[in-house]
Scaffold this motif. Structure first.
Motif, PDB file in Angstrom:
ATOM      1  N   GLY A   1       0.823  -1.199   0.000  1.00  0.00           N
ATOM      2  CA  GLY A   1       0.000   0.000   0.000  1.00  0.00           C
ATOM      3  C   GLY A   1       0.853   1.243   0.000  1.00  0.00           C
ATOM      4  O   GLY A   1       2.074   1.179   0.206  1.00  0.00           O
ATOM      5  N   ASP A   2       0.218   2.392  -0.246  1.00  0.00           N
ATOM      6  CA  ASP A   2       0.911   3.672  -0.289  1.00  0.00           C
ATOM      7  C   ASP A   2       0.109   4.679   0.534  1.00  0.00           C
ATOM      8  O   ASP A   2      -1.083   4.886   0.286  1.00  0.00           O
ATOM      9  CB  ASP A   2       1.051   4.150  -1.732  1.00  0.00           C
ATOM     10  CG  ASP A   2       2.023   5.317  -1.873  1.00  0.00           C
ATOM     11  OD1 ASP A   2       2.005   6.223  -1.005  1.00  0.00           O
ATOM     12  OD2 ASP A   2       2.798   5.338  -2.843  1.00  0.00           O
ATOM     13  N   VAL A   3       0.753   5.302   1.517  1.00  0.00           N
ATOM     14  CA  VAL A   3       0.059   6.261   2.395  1.00  0.00           C
ATOM     15  C   VAL A   3       0.419   7.704   2.067  1.00  0.00           C
ATOM     16  O   VAL A   3       0.103   8.618   2.835  1.00  0.00           O
ATOM     17  CB  VAL A   3       0.361   5.973   3.883  1.00  0.00           C
ATOM     18  CG1 VAL A   3      -0.199   4.625   4.297  1.00  0.00           C
ATOM     19  CG2 VAL A   3       1.863   6.039   4.163  1.00  0.00           C
ATOM     20  N   SER A   4       1.098   7.926   0.942  1.00  0.00           N
ATOM     21  CA  SER A   4       1.458   9.292   0.560  1.00  0.00           C
ATOM     22  C   SER A   4       0.223  10.178   0.508  1.00  0.00           C
ATOM     23  O   SER A   4      -0.842   9.751   0.035  1.00  0.00           O
ATOM     24  CB  SER A   4       2.148   9.296  -0.807  1.00  0.00           C
ATOM     25  OG  SER A   4       3.348   8.564  -0.777  1.00  0.00           O
ATOM     26  N   GLY A   5       0.347  11.401   0.977  1.00  0.00           N
ATOM     27  CA  GLY A   5      -0.749  12.349   0.896  1.00  0.00           C
ATOM     28  C   GLY A   5      -1.188  12.865   2.250  1.00  0.00           C
ATOM     29  O   GLY A   5      -0.456  12.794   3.237  1.00  0.00           O
ATOM     30  N   ARG A   6      -2.392  13.372   2.275  1.00  0.00           N
ATOM     31  CA  ARG A   6      -2.925  14.090   3.444  1.00  0.00           C
ATOM     32  C   ARG A   6      -4.094  13.298   4.024  1.00  0.00           C
ATOM     33  O   ARG A   6      -4.958  12.805   3.291  1.00  0.00           O
ATOM     34  CB  ARG A   6      -3.381  15.480   2.992  1.00  0.00           C
ATOM     35  CG  ARG A   6      -3.716  16.465   4.090  1.00  0.00           C
ATOM     36  CD  ARG A   6      -3.966  17.831   3.456  1.00  0.00           C
ATOM     37  NE  ARG A   6      -4.403  18.809   4.425  1.00  0.00           N
ATOM     38  CZ  ARG A   6      -3.593  19.544   5.170  1.00  0.00           C
ATOM     39  NH1 ARG A   6      -2.290  19.392   5.049  1.00  0.00           N
ATOM     40  NH2 ARG A   6      -4.064  20.440   6.030  1.00  0.00           N
ATOM     41  N   TRP A   7      -4.111  13.179   5.352  1.00  0.00           N
ATOM     42  CA  TRP A   7      -5.106  12.356   6.038  1.00  0.00           C
ATOM     43  C   TRP A   7      -5.782  13.152   7.157  1.00  0.00           C
ATOM     44  O   TRP A   7      -5.107  13.855   7.923  1.00  0.00           O
ATOM     45  CB  TRP A   7      -4.435  11.126   6.643  1.00  0.00           C
ATOM     46  CG  TRP A   7      -3.803  10.199   5.654  1.00  0.00           C
ATOM     47  CD1 TRP A   7      -2.642  10.394   4.954  1.00  0.00           C
ATOM     48  CD2 TRP A   7      -4.313   8.935   5.235  1.00  0.00           C
ATOM     49  NE1 TRP A   7      -2.384   9.333   4.134  1.00  0.00           N
ATOM     50  CE2 TRP A   7      -3.405   8.411   4.288  1.00  0.00           C
ATOM     51  CE3 TRP A   7      -5.442   8.185   5.572  1.00  0.00           C
ATOM     52  CZ2 TRP A   7      -3.591   7.176   3.674  1.00  0.00           C
ATOM     53  CZ3 TRP A   7      -5.636   6.951   4.961  1.00  0.00           C
ATOM     54  CH2 TRP A   7      -4.722   6.472   4.015  1.00  0.00           C
ATOM     55  N   ALA A   8      -7.090  13.041   7.256  1.00  0.00           N
ATOM     56  CA  ALA A   8      -7.840  13.597   8.388  1.00  0.00           C
ATOM     57  C   ALA A   8      -7.917  12.517   9.457  1.00  0.00           C
ATOM     58  O   ALA A   8      -8.352  11.393   9.183  1.00  0.00           O
ATOM     59  CB  ALA A   8      -9.234  14.012   7.952  1.00  0.00           C
ATOM     60  N   ALA A   9      -7.488  12.828  10.663  1.00  0.00           N
ATOM     61  CA  ALA A   9      -7.394  11.821  11.722  1.00  0.00           C
ATOM     62  C   ALA A   9      -8.126  12.268  12.973  1.00  0.00           C
ATOM     63  O   ALA A   9      -8.260  13.467  13.255  1.00  0.00           O
ATOM     64  CB  ALA A   9      -5.933  11.547  12.059  1.00  0.00           C
ATOM     65  N   ASN A  10      -8.608  11.277  13.721  1.00  0.00           N
ATOM     66  CA  ASN A  10      -9.221  11.500  15.028  1.00  0.00           C
ATOM     67  C   ASN A  10      -8.530  10.598  16.038  1.00  0.00           C
ATOM     68  O   ASN A  10      -8.463   9.376  15.847  1.00  0.00           O
ATOM     69  CB  ASN A  10     -10.712  11.177  14.986  1.00  0.00           C
ATOM     70  CG  ASN A  10     -11.497  12.192  14.183  1.00  0.00           C
ATOM     71  OD1 ASN A  10     -11.866  13.243  14.683  1.00  0.00           O
ATOM     72  ND2 ASN A  10     -11.756  11.876  12.925  1.00  0.00           N
ATOM     73  N   PHE A  11      -8.021  11.200  17.111  1.00  0.00           N
ATOM     74  CA  PHE A  11      -7.310  10.466  18.155  1.00  0.00           C
ATOM     75  C   PHE A  11      -8.179  10.396  19.409  1.00  0.00           C
ATOM     76  O   PHE A  11      -8.913  11.341  19.727  1.00  0.00           O
ATOM     77  CB  PHE A  11      -5.995  11.160  18.503  1.00  0.00           C
ATOM     78  CG  PHE A  11      -4.890  10.912  17.517  1.00  0.00           C
ATOM     79  CD1 PHE A  11      -3.828  10.071  17.834  1.00  0.00           C
ATOM     80  CD2 PHE A  11      -4.898  11.513  16.272  1.00  0.00           C
ATOM     81  CE1 PHE A  11      -2.804   9.836  16.936  1.00  0.00           C
ATOM     82  CE2 PHE A  11      -3.880  11.298  15.358  1.00  0.00           C
ATOM     83  CZ  PHE A  11      -2.831  10.448  15.692  1.00  0.00           C
ATOM     84  N   ALA A  12      -8.071   9.288  20.150  1.00  0.00           N
ATOM     85  CA  ALA A  12      -8.779   9.116  21.423  1.00  0.00           C
ATOM     86  C   ALA A  12      -7.840   8.426  22.398  1.00  0.00           C
ATOM     87  O   ALA A  12      -7.311   7.353  22.097  1.00  0.00           O
ATOM     88  CB  ALA A  12     -10.045   8.296  21.236  1.00  0.00           C
ATOM     89  N   ASP A  13      -7.617   9.057  23.567  1.00  0.00           N
ATOM     90  CA  ASP A  13      -6.716   8.453  24.546  1.00  0.00           C
ATOM     91  C   ASP A  13      -7.482   7.533  25.491  1.00  0.00           C
ATOM     92  O   ASP A  13      -8.714   7.455  25.458  1.00  0.00           O
ATOM     93  CB  ASP A  13      -5.943   9.528  25.331  1.00  0.00           C
ATOM     94  CG  ASP A  13      -6.846  10.445  26.146  1.00  0.00           C
ATOM     95  OD1 ASP A  13      -7.690   9.925  26.899  1.00  0.00           O
ATOM     96  OD2 ASP A  13      -6.686  11.682  26.064  1.00  0.00           O
ATOM     97  N   ASP A  14      -6.742   6.823  26.333  1.00  0.00           N
ATOM     98  CA  ASP A  14      -7.353   5.839  27.235  1.00  0.00           C
ATOM     99  C   ASP A  14      -8.156   6.485  28.358  1.00  0.00           C
ATOM    100  O   ASP A  14      -8.865   5.793  29.096  1.00  0.00           O
ATOM    101  CB  ASP A  14      -6.265   4.942  27.835  1.00  0.00           C
ATOM    102  CG  ASP A  14      -5.613   4.059  26.782  1.00  0.00           C
ATOM    103  OD1 ASP A  14      -6.211   3.887  25.703  1.00  0.00           O
ATOM    104  OD2 ASP A  14      -4.497   3.555  27.039  1.00  0.00           O
ATOM    105  N   GLU A  15      -8.032   7.808  28.511  1.00  0.00           N
ATOM    106  CA  GLU A  15      -8.744   8.508  29.574  1.00  0.00           C
ATOM    107  C   GLU A  15      -9.996   9.213  29.065  1.00  0.00           C
ATOM    108  O   GLU A  15     -10.636   9.952  29.798  1.00  0.00           O
ATOM    109  CB  GLU A  15      -7.810   9.505  30.251  1.00  0.00           C
ATOM    110  CG  GLU A  15      -6.596   8.844  30.909  1.00  0.00           C
ATOM    111  CD  GLU A  15      -5.651   9.849  31.538  1.00  0.00           C
ATOM    112  OE1 GLU A  15      -5.914  11.074  31.436  1.00  0.00           O
ATOM    113  OE2 GLU A  15      -4.649   9.419  32.133  1.00  0.00           O
ATOM    114  N   GLY A  16     -10.317   9.023  27.784  1.00  0.00           N
ATOM    115  CA  GLY A  16     -11.546   9.583  27.242  1.00  0.00           C
ATOM    116  C   GLY A  16     -11.366  10.876  26.471  1.00  0.00           C
ATOM    117  O   GLY A  16     -12.347  11.406  25.933  1.00  0.00           O
ATOM    118  N   GLY A  17     -10.159  11.400  26.416  1.00  0.00           N
ATOM    119  CA  GLY A  17      -9.927  12.628  25.668  1.00  0.00           C
ATOM    120  C   GLY A  17      -9.843  12.370  24.176  1.00  0.00           C
ATOM    121  O   GLY A  17      -9.406  11.303  23.738  1.00  0.00           O
ATOM    122  N   THR A  18     -10.287  13.337  23.379  1.00  0.00           N
ATOM    123  CA  THR A  18     -10.233  13.221  21.926  1.00  0.00           C
ATOM    124  C   THR A  18      -9.688  14.509  21.314  1.00  0.00           C
ATOM    125  O   THR A  18      -9.784  15.583  21.913  1.00  0.00           O
ATOM    126  CB  THR A  18     -11.626  12.931  21.330  1.00  0.00           C
ATOM    127  OG1 THR A  18     -12.497  14.036  21.643  1.00  0.00           O
ATOM    128  CG2 THR A  18     -12.206  11.642  21.895  1.00  0.00           C
TER     129      THR A  18
END
Length: 409
Positions: A134-151
């Protein structure tokens, strides 16, 4: 007496030769790695002799961080990270090094991360080649969530050549700096160690083209994320995060490294355009900002610019904090005042600066005009690893500061 002097001279010469030979055996390229809960994080380590001293470089993609405080004693080596309180201690065992990275975290907590290195190997996640899948080149919209409930949201920007991948994640409070790794059978492995932060990312391209994964920072912090391709992905405006909550003028009074209390009411700041930055020696993005601010300050001080940094440290005592800030100052040859403002806890920082609606990230940069009015606040700092984003940010700061310098003169 003469015989004793000759013997002492000969013995000293032998010791010096032995020390030189021992140091010579350390020099060269090493594949270094830190062991995290998520797996191995490799990075490049180069050791060399320079002007009679041993130096080292931490290598992540195009980033090379020079380490000048290197101590060798027999089979043991100590590397103190530049501008940070972190250090690597290791013992040489033939072509290998074994030891640990001591990381100083918030509240003065220590993490002991296993460290190993192998001479004359490249800093790849895997020794053997494989199909990237696969190729991941480019721009990505991401959402992160930590183990304490923060996003939080992020934007990933990656470049891929064959299986080699480099890039970074931008967040509303800064960036994850120079990430380096590879694609292997559809799985993405990325990481970085620059002396101040230990970041490791694992992700997999699924059948829909999405990129779900996990992120580890040091031994204790863990987050999950999902990302999808989006060339228009955006973080939104970071200028709206921290703001003045009243018409009251910004004010503070904190000691500098010599113990002298400095405030915005001092003569050096009157009638000047002032950049106030909330920072910490432990913060990699604050290092990026200081590397930009110090030469910029020297270039424009004669035009009426002043800079002052409020340092919020994560060590337990004032003495430890002072030592950490001095190392930060020395690394960038900073000539503007660095003040010991408090701890890195955001609640403490907000208490120290009650005129603000809160302190949400380090660094936070505040621009004041010649009358002492707050004219602009920027939260976070996109460093050189972000490429054009760094250029845009520093260009915007330059234009804003120049406009204030020419105003009312």
């Amino acid at each position: 007496l003469l015989r004793s002097l000759l013997l002492a001279l000969l013995f000293g010469t032998l010791i010096a030769c032995d020390k030189s030979l021992a140091q010579g055996e350390w020099t060269g390229t090493w594949r270094a790695a830190l062991q995290l809960p998520g797996g191995e994080l490799p990075f490049g380590l180069e050791i060399a002799r320079e002007r009679g001293a041993t130096v080292a470089w931490l290598v992540n993609s195009s980033e090379r961080v020079k380490v000048t405080e290197v101590t060798i004693a027999g089979d043991d080596i100590l590397l103190r990270m530049p501008g940070f309180e972190n250090r690597i201690t290791a013992r040489r065992m033939g072509p290998q090094l074994r030891g640990e990275l001591l990381m100083v975290k918030a509240g003065g907590k220590r993490q002991q991360i296993p460290f190993a290195a192998q001479r004359d190997q490249a800093p790849r996640f895997f020794a053997d080649a494989a199909n990237p899948g696969g190729d991941v080149s480019g721009r990505w919209a991401a959402n992160f969530a930590d183990d304490e409930g923060g996003t939080y949201i992020a934007v990933g920007e990656f470049r891929q050549q064959g299986s080699a991948v480099s890039g970074t994640f931008l967040t509303p409070t800064g960036d994850y700096r120079y990430l380096n790794g590879e694609m292997r059978n559809g799985k993405l492995y990325l990481g970085t160690f620059n002396g101040g932060r230990v970041f490791l990312f694992h992700a997999s391209l699924d059948s829909s083209g999405s990129l779900p994964g996990e992120y580890w920072s040091g031994l204790a912090w863990h987050e999950k994320f999902t990302a999808h391709r989006d060339e228009n992905a955006s973080l939104g405006a970071t200028t709206a995060v921290t703001a003045m909550k009243s018409s009251q003028a910004l004010g503070f009074a904190f000691p500098d490294l010599a113990g002298n209390v400095v405030s915005l009411g001092d003569a050096r700041f009157r009638g000047k355009v002032v950049v106030v930055t909330l920072a910490g020696s432990w913060c990699p993005n604050c290092h990026d900002e200081a590397a930009f601010l110090e030469p910029y300050f020297r270039a424009h001080q004669a035009d009426g610019l002043e800079v002052v940094s409020l340092m919020f440290e994560q060590l337990e005592t004032v003495e430890e904090s002072r030592d950490a800030v001095q190392r930060f100052r020395d690394r960038y040859a900073i000539t503007y005042p660095l003040l010991l403002a408090g701890t890195s806890d955001r609640v403490d920082a907000a208490t120290k600066l009650p005129q603000l609606n809160g302190v949400y990230a380090y660094p936070t940069t505040i621009l004041l005009d010649r009358k002492g009015h707050v004219r602009h606040i920027h939260t976070g700092f996109s460093g050189p690893a972000t490429g054009q984003h760094y250029t845009d940010l520093t260009t915007d700061l330059d234009q804003r500061i120049r406009a204030l310098l020419t105003e009312n003169t």
